[in-house]
Each structure stands twice: as structure tokens, then as C-alpha cells.
Motif scaffolding. Structure first.
Motif, PDB file in Angstrom:
ATOM      1  N   THR A 153       0.827  -1.209   0.000  1.00  0.00           N
ATOM      2  CA  THR A 153       0.000   0.000   0.000  1.00  0.00           C
ATOM      3  C   THR A 153       0.865   1.264   0.000  1.00  0.00           C
ATOM      4  N   ARG A 156       2.099   1.650  -3.455  1.00  0.00           N
ATOM      5  CA  ARG A 156       1.011   2.177  -4.292  1.00  0.00           C
ATOM      6  C   ARG A 156       0.944   3.693  -4.190  1.00  0.00           C
ATOM      7  N   ASP A 282      -2.423  -2.971  -7.269  1.00  0.00           N
ATOM      8  CA  ASP A 282      -3.788  -3.113  -6.747  1.00  0.00           C
ATOM      9  C   ASP A 282      -4.189  -4.589  -6.652  1.00  0.00           C
ATOM     10  N   VAL A 285      -2.351  -6.112  -3.714  1.00  0.00           N
ATOM     11  CA  VAL A 285      -2.929  -5.627  -2.454  1.00  0.00           C
ATOM     12  C   VAL A 285      -4.161  -6.454  -2.089  1.00  0.00           C
ATOM     13  N   VAL A 309      -9.215  -1.247  -2.263  1.00  0.00           N
ATOM     14  CA  VAL A 309      -7.809  -0.850  -2.168  1.00  0.00           C
ATOM     15  C   VAL A 309      -7.612   0.200  -1.078  1.00  0.00           C
ATOM     16  N   GLY A 313      -5.441  -0.017   2.397  1.00  0.00           N
ATOM     17  CA  GLY A 313      -4.454   0.986   2.804  1.00  0.00           C
ATOM     18  C   GLY A 313      -4.700   1.495   4.211  1.00  0.00           C
ATOM     19  N   TYR A 364      -4.525   7.744   2.652  1.00  0.00           N
ATOM     20  CA  TYR A 364      -5.613   6.817   2.313  1.00  0.00           C
ATOM     21  C   TYR A 364      -6.956   7.284   2.873  1.00  0.00           C
TER      22      TYR A 364
END
Length: 426
Positions: A153, A156, A282, A285, A309, A313, A364
Motif C-alpha cells: 500500500t 502504491r 492493486d 494488495v 484498495v 491501505g 488513504y
């Protein structure tokens, strides 16, 4: 919510983390040293030596039933050690807890000592004493599963920042090449996706603005239809907007057009690569989050617009909601709080967000709140109300305040283990 710990029966260990050498101190509740500022290499062998040192203290001092280990969260240099000690079989009978502390909190605590020096040995003692006096208010290190999800995460977030940075950089080159096109706003822009295939073709396959301006409308319409695969509703209007922008743009020396076009094409390639990586991240995750706090993950996913997603996170950074006594504590942990800027009867209108907490969790939560605004009428109305209250930083302010409201919802649902419903959100 803190777990009950018998501090009189606890060994408090402080570790000052560095890239090459850690320093360890250990003391009891009465401040008697059992390990005094011992230097150990930051290696697997060094971690085993630390484990053995602590184990020897526990073996020869039977008053200890618990071990509390504190270390500063200094970059990633302490990750391996935290993982190693939290999973130690030697320390497991003593309910070992490993805490990665905010360096700012430790630094502020150190100020309470008079005439204390600055060296790594002293810092390890300060960390141990920070634990001894009960100042630790976070949850212990959560182990490899959370670390695995967190790595994904956080990466990402890194990828999304790379995309945003590349788009901003590319816009500078677009302005130099095609100034009026770069200045077109959403309502005037000819393409719904400014970074899509058709926009890319216009900016990279037409070398100069003159090529667009002098092209016939029919040829430009045919080009737009070909590149968009017929998805643009009114290609003729799009062609006219592009030609008007080309005629009104600044003219450049011919030697500049080709380098700018190459740079813009390179940026499009970078963005495309990052977006492919984002899809792969993604997918990873969603695979990693399975089975990790399934109840809390289900609660998060029940909120309209938050998505799997963003839920992952938030879960990766927050861990269990039981680590926080209330919604304000969660807001403080992620830095969505505002510093006071008042004096006497004066109350400042502009207050800066603290941003002292976990920046990944803040990212997030704010991203999730932005998505919830688009799916939940109550949050859209709240955002619009806050947006209209000021003329300064309207979007940022309204989104931050909506994120704070979202945190209250988040905490309430997770704390009670309830799924979202419009009635509960109110």
C-alpha cells in the motif's frame, strides 16, 4: 485501548536505531540498569545477540514476567529487528511487545531531562524510560502480514505520487509547446481524459501548432475519430477548439518543437508504465489483504465509495481500531488535526493542519473521503457547505474537514463492528 501490563514485573528495553549500529539499554521500573548502553551491529547476528542478552537478563532475574521493547521508527532500519524480536521464541514466554515509536514524541520527552547529553547511548536510555513511565500509547508491532500489506500500500502511494509528479512536469512542456491548449480548463477542454490516447496523439504526432492550425477540419476530424476509436461525441467541435487554441498559442523557433515533442512523448510513456504498475499493485494488495482482520475489512468495504484498495491501505496503517480510545486519537495519529493560532481575544481564521502523524494513513483516509463524497449524498452536502464557507483554499479545506467527519464515521463503525447504513452515518 491499552492492554493491562504489570509495570513492576516488566523489563523495559530501549533501542536506538541506526543504519550500522544499534545501541540497547534495559532497566526495571525502579530505573535499575540491566543492560547499559550496549552497541550491537545492525545485522541478523546482531539481532540474535540482542535477543540473547535480553533472554539472559530474564533468565537470571525471576521478577520479570513481561518485556516491553521500544525503538524509534527511524526510516526502515529498524524493520528487521522489530520483526525478529516480536517473533522471538526465546522472548515469547514473557509476552514480548515491540513498539516502533514516533521520534518526535521521544525527542519531546527527552527535553524533560535536565543536563542530559546527546549520544546514542543516552537515547537508548531515554527510549527505555519513555516506556517505563507509561508514555507509549500505540499498539505493538503487528508482524509480517501487516508489513507485507504495508509495503504494497505504501508502494502504491509512491506510484500515484510519481504519476502526479510526471503529469505536472509534462504540463510545463505542453505549455511551452502549445500554450493555449495547456490553459484550457475542464469545461473548455476538448478531451474528457487530458492524458488519454487521443490527447497524446494530438500532442506528439503533430510536431508544431501550425500543423494543427493549417490542417483541414475534415482531416483533423478523421484523425480524432481514428485515435479515439469513435468515442468522442462531437469530433468536429473538438477539432475547432484545437485549431482555435493552436492559432492563439505562442509561436516558437522551429528548433524547439521537436525536443519538446520528444519530452512530452516520453512523459506519456512514463505515465502509461506507472499506470500499468498501479494495476499490478492493486491486484497484489487485494490478494495480500485476504484473511487479515476480515471483520474490520468487511466493515470498511461497506462504506459507499471507499473501495477495497483504500480499505486495505487504511487497515495496513491503522491496524486494529482497538489501538485508539476515540475518533480524536485516530485523527491525531494520522495528522488530520489543526494547530491553534489564537492569542487573547484574537481567533485566527486560517489554521494549519498538523500533518505530524502517519502520512500514509492520512493519504488513504483523505483519498477514501474524496471517493465517499462522490457516492454518499450526506458527505457531498457537507463538502459543498464547507466549500462555500471561505474563499481561501476551498477544496483543500472542505476535503480535510470532510475527512475529519469521515474519521468519526470510520471509528464508530469499526468500534462497534457495524456495517454502514445511511442512518448510522448520521
Amino acid at each position: 485501548m491499552k492492554e493491562h501490563i504489570d509495570y513492576l514485573s516488566t523489563l523495559f528495553v530501549g533501542i536506538d536505531i541506526a543504519s550500522r549500529v544499534h545501541v540497547i539499554s534495559a532497566l526495571d521500573f525502579n530505573e535499575e540498569f540491566y543492560i547499559r548502553m550496549k552497541s550491537v551491529e545492525n545485522t541478523q547476528e546482531g539481532a540474535a545477540f540482542i535477543e540473547q542478552m535480553i533472554s539472559d537478563v530474564l533468565k537470571h532475574n525471576h521478577q520479570f514476567k513481561y518485556v516491553m521493547i521500544g525503538m524509534e521508527a527511524t526510516g526502515f532500519y529498524g524493520v528487521h529487528l522489530a520483526n525478529y524480536l516480536s517473533a522471538s521464541d526465546l522472548l515469547a514466554p514473557f509476552s514480548v511487545r515491540v513498539y516502533c515509536l514516533n521520534p518526535k514524541e521521544v525527542k519531546n520527552y527527552k527535553k524533560s531531562f535536565n543536563d542530559i547529553g546527546k549520544n546514542d547511548g543516552i537515547d537508548s536510555y531515554v527510549i527505555a524510560d519513555f516506556a517505563r513511565v507509561g508514555r507509549i500509547a500505540i499498539k505493538p508491532w503487528r508482524g509480517s502480514q501487516y508489513l507485507a500489506l504495508q509495503r504494497l500500500t505504501r508502494h502504491r502511494m509512491h506510484i500515484t505520487e510519481c504519476i502526479a509528479r510526471e503529469k505536472t512536469y509534462m504540463l510545463n512542456n505542453i505549455y511551452l509547446k502549445f500554450s493555449e491548449y495547456a490553459l484550457l480548463r475542464d469545461g473548455q477542454h476538448p478531451f474528457a481524459n487530458k492524458y488519454g490516447a487521443t490527447a497524446e496523439a494530438i500532442l506528439t504526432e503533430y510536431t508544431t501548432n501550425e500543423d494543427i492550425a493549417k490542417s483541414s477540419v475534415e482531416d483533423l476530424v478523421a484523425f480524432i475519430n481514428s485515435k479515439s476509436k469513435g468515442r468522442i461525441a462531437d469530433p468536429e467541435e473538438t477539432a475547432k477548439i484545437l485549431q482555435a487554441a493552436a492559432r492563439n498559442s505562442y509561436r516558437l523557433d522551429k528548433c524547439l518543437y521537436e525536443p519538446l515533442t520528444i519530452s512530452i512523448a516520453s512523459s506519456f510513456n512514463c505515465i502509461s508504465s506507472f499506470e500499468r504498475e498501479l494495476k499490478a499493485i492493486d491486484k497484489a494488495v487485494l490478494q495480500t489483504v485476504q484473511g487479515l482482520n476480515p471483520d474490520e475489512y468487511t466493515v470498511l468495504n461497506s462504506i459507499p465509495g471507499i473501495g477495497k484498495v483504500y480499505s486495505a491501505g487504511i487497515l495496513a496503517e491503522m491496524g486494529s481500531i482497538k489501538a485508539f480510545p476515540n475518533a480524536n486519537a485516530l485523527a491525531k495519529y494520522c495528522g488530520i488535526v489543526w494547530n491553534d493560532n489564537d492569542s487573547g481575544d484574537f481567533v485566527a481564521e486560517d489554521k494549519h493542519m498538523s500533518k505530524a502523524g502517519n502520512r500514509y494513513l492520512r493519504y488513504y483516509i483523505i483519498e477514501a473521503a474524496g471517493s465517499v463524497i462522490r457516492h454518499c449524498p450526506e458527505y457531498k452536502a457537507f463538502y459543498d457547505k464547507k466549500y462555500a464557507e471561505t474563499r481561501n483554499h476551498q477544496h483543500k479545506r472542505a476535503l480535510a474537514l470532510t475527512s475529519r467527519k469521515f474519521i468519526r464515521l470510520l471509528f464508530g463503525l469499526l468500534d462497534k463492528g457495524q456495517l454502514y447504513s445511511p442512518e448510522k452515518s448520521r
